[in-house]
Design an enzyme around this catalytic site. Structure first.
Site, PDB file in Angstrom:
ATOM      1  NE  ARG A   1      -3.531  -2.225   2.902  1.00 34.81           N
ATOM      2  CZ  ARG A   1      -3.737  -2.852   3.742  1.00 34.81           C
ATOM      3  NH1 ARG A   1      -3.249  -2.717   4.979  1.00 34.81           N
ATOM      4  NH2 ARG A   1      -4.736  -4.204   3.763  1.00 34.81           N
TER       5      ARG A   1
ATOM      6  NE  ARG B   1      -6.844  -0.602   5.993  1.00 33.32           N
ATOM      7  CZ  ARG B   1      -6.811  -1.842   6.304  1.00 33.32           C
ATOM      8  NH1 ARG B   1      -6.212  -2.161   7.670  1.00 33.32           N
ATOM      9  NH2 ARG B   1      -6.730  -2.605   5.549  1.00 33.32           N
TER      10      ARG B   1
ATOM     11  NE  ARG C   1      -7.978  -6.936   2.523  1.00 37.92           N
ATOM     12  CZ  ARG C   1      -6.865  -6.800   3.059  1.00 37.92           C
ATOM     13  NH1 ARG C   1      -6.936  -6.473   4.423  1.00 37.92           N
ATOM     14  NH2 ARG C   1      -5.805  -7.142   2.378  1.00 37.92           N
TER      15      ARG C   1
HETATM   16  N1  LIG Z   1     -11.300   2.372  18.073  1.00 34.82           N
HETATM   17  C1  LIG Z   1     -11.177   2.863  16.968  1.00 34.82           C
HETATM   18  N2  LIG Z   1     -11.992   3.717  16.402  1.00 34.82           N
HETATM   19  C2  LIG Z   1     -12.186   4.263  15.374  1.00 34.82           C
HETATM   20  N3  LIG Z   1     -11.282   3.992  14.309  1.00 34.82           N
HETATM   21  C3  LIG Z   1     -10.387   3.151  14.537  1.00 34.82           C
HETATM   22  C4  LIG Z   1     -10.180   2.374  15.582  1.00 34.82           C
HETATM   23  N4  LIG Z   1      -9.491   1.471  15.801  1.00 34.82           N
HETATM   24  C5  LIG Z   1      -8.661   1.514  14.595  1.00 34.82           C
HETATM   25  N5  LIG Z   1      -9.320   2.572  13.869  1.00 34.82           N
HETATM   26  C6  LIG Z   1      -9.052   2.788  12.261  1.00 34.82           C
HETATM   27  O1  LIG Z   1      -9.561   1.643  11.630  1.00 34.82           O
HETATM   28  C7  LIG Z   1      -8.740   1.430  10.468  1.00 34.82           C
HETATM   29  C8  LIG Z   1      -8.330  -0.036  10.567  1.00 34.82           C
HETATM   30  O2  LIG Z   1      -7.495  -0.233  11.526  1.00 34.82           O
HETATM   31  P1  LIG Z   1      -6.190  -1.018  11.373  1.00 34.82           P
HETATM   32  O3  LIG Z   1      -5.550  -0.783   9.865  1.00 34.82           O
HETATM   33  O4  LIG Z   1      -5.479  -0.857  12.682  1.00 34.82           O
HETATM   34  O5  LIG Z   1      -6.787  -2.542  11.389  1.00 34.82           O
HETATM   35  P2  LIG Z   1      -6.016  -4.087  11.177  1.00 34.82           P
HETATM   36  O6  LIG Z   1      -6.987  -4.743  11.912  1.00 34.82           O
HETATM   37  O7  LIG Z   1      -4.640  -3.905  11.568  1.00 34.82           O
HETATM   38  O8  LIG Z   1      -6.492  -4.350   9.558  1.00 34.82           O
HETATM   39  P3  LIG Z   1      -5.582  -5.281   8.543  1.00 34.82           P
HETATM   40  O9  LIG Z   1      -5.841  -6.474   9.167  1.00 34.82           O
HETATM   41  O10 LIG Z   1      -6.292  -5.014   7.383  1.00 34.82           O
HETATM   42  O11 LIG Z   1      -4.231  -4.644   8.629  1.00 34.82           O
HETATM   43  C9  LIG Z   1      -7.765   2.679  10.474  1.00 34.82           C
HETATM   44  O12 LIG Z   1      -7.949   3.474   9.563  1.00 34.82           O
HETATM   45  C10 LIG Z   1      -7.738   2.936  11.944  1.00 34.82           C
HETATM   46  O13 LIG Z   1      -7.187   4.261  12.078  1.00 34.82           O
HETATM   47  N1  LIG Z   2      -1.861 -16.497   8.588  1.00 34.32           N
HETATM   48  C1  LIG Z   2      -1.079 -15.183   8.581  1.00 34.32           C
HETATM   49  N2  LIG Z   2      -1.953 -14.137   8.540  1.00 34.32           N
HETATM   50  C2  LIG Z   2      -1.333 -12.772   8.283  1.00 34.32           C
HETATM   51  C3  LIG Z   2       0.162 -12.883   8.147  1.00 34.32           C
HETATM   52  N3  LIG Z   2       0.303 -11.483   8.073  1.00 34.32           N
HETATM   53  C4  LIG Z   2      -0.806 -10.681   7.946  1.00 34.32           C
HETATM   54  N4  LIG Z   2      -1.915 -11.528   8.025  1.00 34.32           N
HETATM   55  C5  LIG Z   2      -3.154 -11.324   8.218  1.00 34.32           C
HETATM   56  O1  LIG Z   2      -3.573 -11.041   6.863  1.00 34.32           O
HETATM   57  C6  LIG Z   2      -4.692 -10.276   7.129  1.00 34.32           C
HETATM   58  C7  LIG Z   2      -4.564  -9.176   5.888  1.00 34.32           C
HETATM   59  O2  LIG Z   2      -3.569  -7.975   6.022  1.00 34.32           O
HETATM   60  P1  LIG Z   2      -3.357  -6.990   5.383  1.00 34.32           P
HETATM   61  O3  LIG Z   2      -2.242  -6.261   5.705  1.00 34.32           O
HETATM   62  O4  LIG Z   2      -3.230  -7.114   3.930  1.00 34.32           O
HETATM   63  O5  LIG Z   2      -4.402  -5.914   5.694  1.00 34.32           O
HETATM   64  C8  LIG Z   2      -4.616  -9.550   8.247  1.00 34.32           C
HETATM   65  O6  LIG Z   2      -5.934 -10.248   9.008  1.00 34.32           O
HETATM   66  C9  LIG Z   2      -3.245  -9.785   9.008  1.00 34.32           C
HETATM   67  O7  LIG Z   2      -3.513 -10.284  10.245  1.00 34.32           O
HETATM   68  C10 LIG Z   2       0.816 -13.881   8.294  1.00 34.32           C
HETATM   69  O8  LIG Z   2       2.249 -13.905   8.437  1.00 34.32           O
HETATM   70  N5  LIG Z   2       0.326 -15.058   8.472  1.00 34.32           N
END
Ligand SMILES: Nc1ncnc2c1ncn2[C@@H]1O[C@H](COP(=O)(O)OP(=O)(O)OP(=O)(O)O)[C@@H](O)[C@H]1O
Ligand SMILES: Nc1nc2c(ncn2[C@@H]2O[C@H](COP(=O)(O)O)[C@@H](O)[C@H]2O)c(=O)[nH]1
Length: 198
Positions: free
Chosen positions: A44, A137, A148
């Site tokens: 990204r 996002r 997703r």
């Molecule tokens: N408590 C909250 N309230 C509002 N917005 C939130 C909150 N927590 C996270 N966000 C926002 O929601 C979006 C998704 O969060 P984040 O990218 O951390 O999710 P993730 O679980 O890591 O997703 P992925 O598995 O796709 O990487 C982001 O834009 C973040 O700023």
């Molecule tokens: N099983 C695994 N899942 C993983 C790993 N690294 C990330 N993830 C999961 O993929 C989705 C999507 O991630 P994104 O960065 O494309 O938004 C998210 O649920 C991650 O937790 C891995 O090594 N193994």
């Protein structure tokens, strides 16, 4: 594998795992280390190879999986993701708590290993809130977003299986969610801080 007990953060895409992880790394930079996964998805905007992920081709990743270099791997939303042994070892060599951000398939596969992490699921308060977060996002195409959300429905249902997670955090209020995360990790954090003093 040695060192402090690792931590698994799982839960639907968009629930807030990376947000909570960034807060932990900001407050306890020397205590935690991120396990940099491999993925075949495209980076990204702003993502750096080797920092958020090792961005690789499907051919290369499959070859490394076949060579036994991965602890776990999974197909998620049309792409491969996986945790290499080297990623976890690099963090453990620094005597840091290794944090794995992985999906539910990854959790199930890690359960078959001797890693013995603390398992935490981060959930959004509802599928509607999750969808809004993912849309806001602005990282996903409509197709990826729908994939997703479908995976999220499965995750939300299966994550309640008794004994699967040590803690399920409902990430509604971010500060409250972060406090819950710090609370379950407090003992491990203290142990690492103490060991770094001596
Ligand atoms: N408590 C909250 N309230 C509002 N917005 C939130 C909150 N927590 C996270 N966000 C926002 O929601 C979006 C998704 O969060 P984040 O990218 O951390 O999710 P993730 O679980 O890591 O997703 P992925 O598995 O796709 O990487 C982001 O834009 C973040 O700023
Ligand atoms: N099983 C695994 N899942 C993983 C790993 N690294 C990330 N993830 C999961 O993929 C989705 C999507 O991630 P994104 O960065 O494309 O938004 C998210 O649920 C991650 O937790 C891995 O090594 N193994």
């Amino acid at each position: 594998m040695t060192g402090p007990r690792p931590v698994v953060l799982s839960g639907p895409s968009g629930a807030g795992k990376s947000t909570l992880l960034k807060m932990l790394l900001k407050d306890y930079g020397n205590v935690f280390g991120f396990s940099v996964s491999h993925t075949t998805r495209q980076p990204r905007v702003g993502e750096v190879n080797g920092k958020e992920y090792h961005f690789v081709t499907r051919e290369r990743m499959q070859k490394e999986i076949d060579a036994g270099e991965f602890i776990e791997h999974a197909e998620f939303s049309g792409n491969m993701y996986g945790t290499s042994k080297a990623a976890v070892q690099a963090v453990q060599a620094r005597n840091q708590i290794c944090v794995l951000d992985i999906d539910l398939q990854g959790v199930k596969n890690i359960k078959k290993t001797d890693l013995k992490p603390i398992y935490i699921s981060v959930q959004a308060p509802s599928i509607e809130v999750l969808e809004k977060r993912l849309r806001d996002r602005r990282t996903e195409s409509e197709e990826s977003l729908q994939r997703r959300l479908n995976a999220a429905r499965v995750d939300m249902e299966l994550s309640n299986e008794p004994g699967l997670f040590d803690l399920i955090i409902i990430n509604n209020d971010l500060q409250k969610a972060y406090s819950e995360l710090k609370e379950i990790l407090a003992e491990e954090i203290q142990k690492v801080q103490e060991s770094k003093k001596s």
